[in-house]
Design an enzyme around this catalytic site. Sequence first.
Site, PDB file in Angstrom:
ATOM      1  N   THR A   1       0.899  -1.154   0.000  1.00 48.98           N
ATOM      2  CA  THR A   1       0.000   0.000   0.000  1.00 48.98           C
ATOM      3  C   THR A   1       0.939   1.206   0.000  1.00 48.98           C
ATOM      4  OG1 THR A   1      -0.103   0.120   2.415  1.00 48.98           O
ATOM      5  CG2 THR A   1      -1.803  -1.192   1.342  1.00 48.98           C
ATOM      6  N   HIS A   2       0.561   2.255  -0.653  1.00 48.56           N
ATOM      7  CA  HIS A   2       1.432   3.435  -0.788  1.00 48.56           C
ATOM      8  C   HIS A   2       2.761   3.085  -1.462  1.00 48.56           C
ATOM      9  CE1 HIS A   2      -1.251   5.398   2.242  1.00 48.56           C
ATOM     10  NE2 HIS A   2      -1.274   4.171   2.718  1.00 48.56           N
TER      11      HIS A   2
ATOM     12  N   SER B   1      17.980   0.019 -26.431  1.00 48.68           N
ATOM     13  CA  SER B   1      18.270   1.428 -26.630  1.00 48.68           C
ATOM     14  C   SER B   1      19.260   1.578 -27.769  1.00 48.68           C
ATOM     15  CB  SER B   1      18.860   2.009 -25.337  1.00 48.68           C
ATOM     16  OG  SER B   1      19.687   3.125 -25.628  1.00 48.68           O
TER      17      SER B   1
ATOM     18  N   LYS C   1      20.490  -1.876 -22.163  1.00 45.54           N
ATOM     19  CA  LYS C   1      19.094  -1.610 -21.811  1.00 45.54           C
ATOM     20  C   LYS C   1      18.110  -2.699 -22.225  1.00 45.54           C
ATOM     21  CE  LYS C   1      17.685   2.402 -20.773  1.00 45.54           C
ATOM     22  NZ  LYS C   1      17.008   2.747 -19.526  1.00 45.54           N
TER      23      LYS C   1
ATOM     24  N   GLU D   1       4.743   0.455 -21.240  1.00 44.59           N
ATOM     25  CA  GLU D   1       4.649   1.923 -21.239  1.00 44.59           C
ATOM     26  C   GLU D   1       3.604   2.401 -22.246  1.00 44.59           C
ATOM     27  OE1 GLU D   1       8.696   3.544 -21.692  1.00 44.59           O
ATOM     28  OE2 GLU D   1       9.371   1.736 -20.665  1.00 44.59           O
TER      29      GLU D   1
END
Length: 459
Positions: free
Chosen positions: A156-157, A278, A284, A291
């Site tokens: 949570t959070h 990348s 990468k 996304e």
Amino acid sequence: TANATWGGRFAEGPSAIMGAINASIGFDRKMWRQDIRGSLAHAAMLAHVGVISADDEVAIRDGLAAIAAEIEAGRFEFSDALEDIHMNIEARLTERIGEAGKRLHTGRSRNDQVALDVRLWVRDAIDGLSGQIRDVMRAMADRAAEHAGTVMPGFTHLQPAQPVTFGHHMLAYVEMLSRDLSRFADCRARMNESPLGAAALAGTGFPIDRHMTAKALGFDGPMRNSLDAVASRDFAAEFLFACAMCGTHLSRLAEEIVIWTNPYFGFVKLSDRFTTGSSIMPQKRNPDAAELVRGKTGRLHGALHGMLTVIKGLALTYFKDMQEDKEGVFDAAETLTLCLAAMAGMVRDMQPEVGRLATAAGAGYSTATDLADWLVRSLKMPFRDAHHVTGALVAKAEGRNLDLAGLTIGEMQAVEPRITEDVFNVLSVAASVRSRTSFGGTAPDNVTRMAAEWQEKLA
Ligand code: ARG
């Protein structure tokens, strides 16, 4: 020269700019199948009630079949001057079959025609998207069954909260998607009435049979008010809300995948198939698909907002504003189709890093609640007091850089003298998740059972 379709009272044709702002054929050609389906039903009905002859109906049917074949084969010439899909097809029909083609539009207007076409298109889109949602749910339920006992941190959070299982986490999304599925089903049920035959706005004096066309097109019946039939697009707004909500669910999982694949977390590994590199940084592995699912959800929200804005200021009934209802609907359906496919692929391929998940699940004093619950159960301590005692134990352990099980019994008893060795039985992650047997809880047995239920439902 004046417009051939509606230019009887015009001396001059439209300016090029008028043509450009008016034409919708660039996008509404997507509805050609729906337009033809509607025209076939309308013509059959006109013949049935005697408004056109049986011969005319046969000519119309054959002509529309030939046009469908032309469009399918990419041989149809769409014309901007003919504005939209309705007039493009009608003009070609008349070119092919003459007089009979000109009779097709009897007792019908483009206003009810377009309302019908969009409805049919949305209905088809709902059927396609629903199948895809079920596919994503199936992928998730399979992963849940496989990882019913794989522990991971629950947050949570975004702070460590309590251990859960990876399977339980997957099934949370299955539940969300099942509500999306039922939202689409609701929307479909509510919109499944035919506007055809409302004509321009007032109905028609021809003895048309709207029940017949409604039935032929798979609707539950005709819409009961002709003004409503041509003026309403709430079905499209509702569809867009269902798309936006479903996309929002996918976007939350996408966000989690972005977090989980960050090497500091290292919770899951995405397959090469759903990862990109990348152009400059050779090391990468970027979760671009996730996304993009997250990013494209913005378009879905935009489409919903756009639709509501287009209709909010319209007096009854039809305005050309409503031509702006289509692009958002088409784009939302296509965007969600792509997002669902990408999510299905990511979920099927991704590898939970079981060891790292287990280590992370135990970090951050995630079994502190289990300790507090032990105090309540074994010492009959009120929960509020148990919370306080446990807090003191956490502070003590943290001060020494230990986890709770790293404290000695003596150190614990210095805080609460009645604590016994038995407390160590509840401090492990495995014991914690195993104990969460309340209905809907994360206990592996629960998860196994729920995953099996979903697999069966989705089979
Ligand atoms: N292309 C138009 C639309 O999408 C069709 C309806 C045109 N109706 C009219 N009265 N001009 O809304």
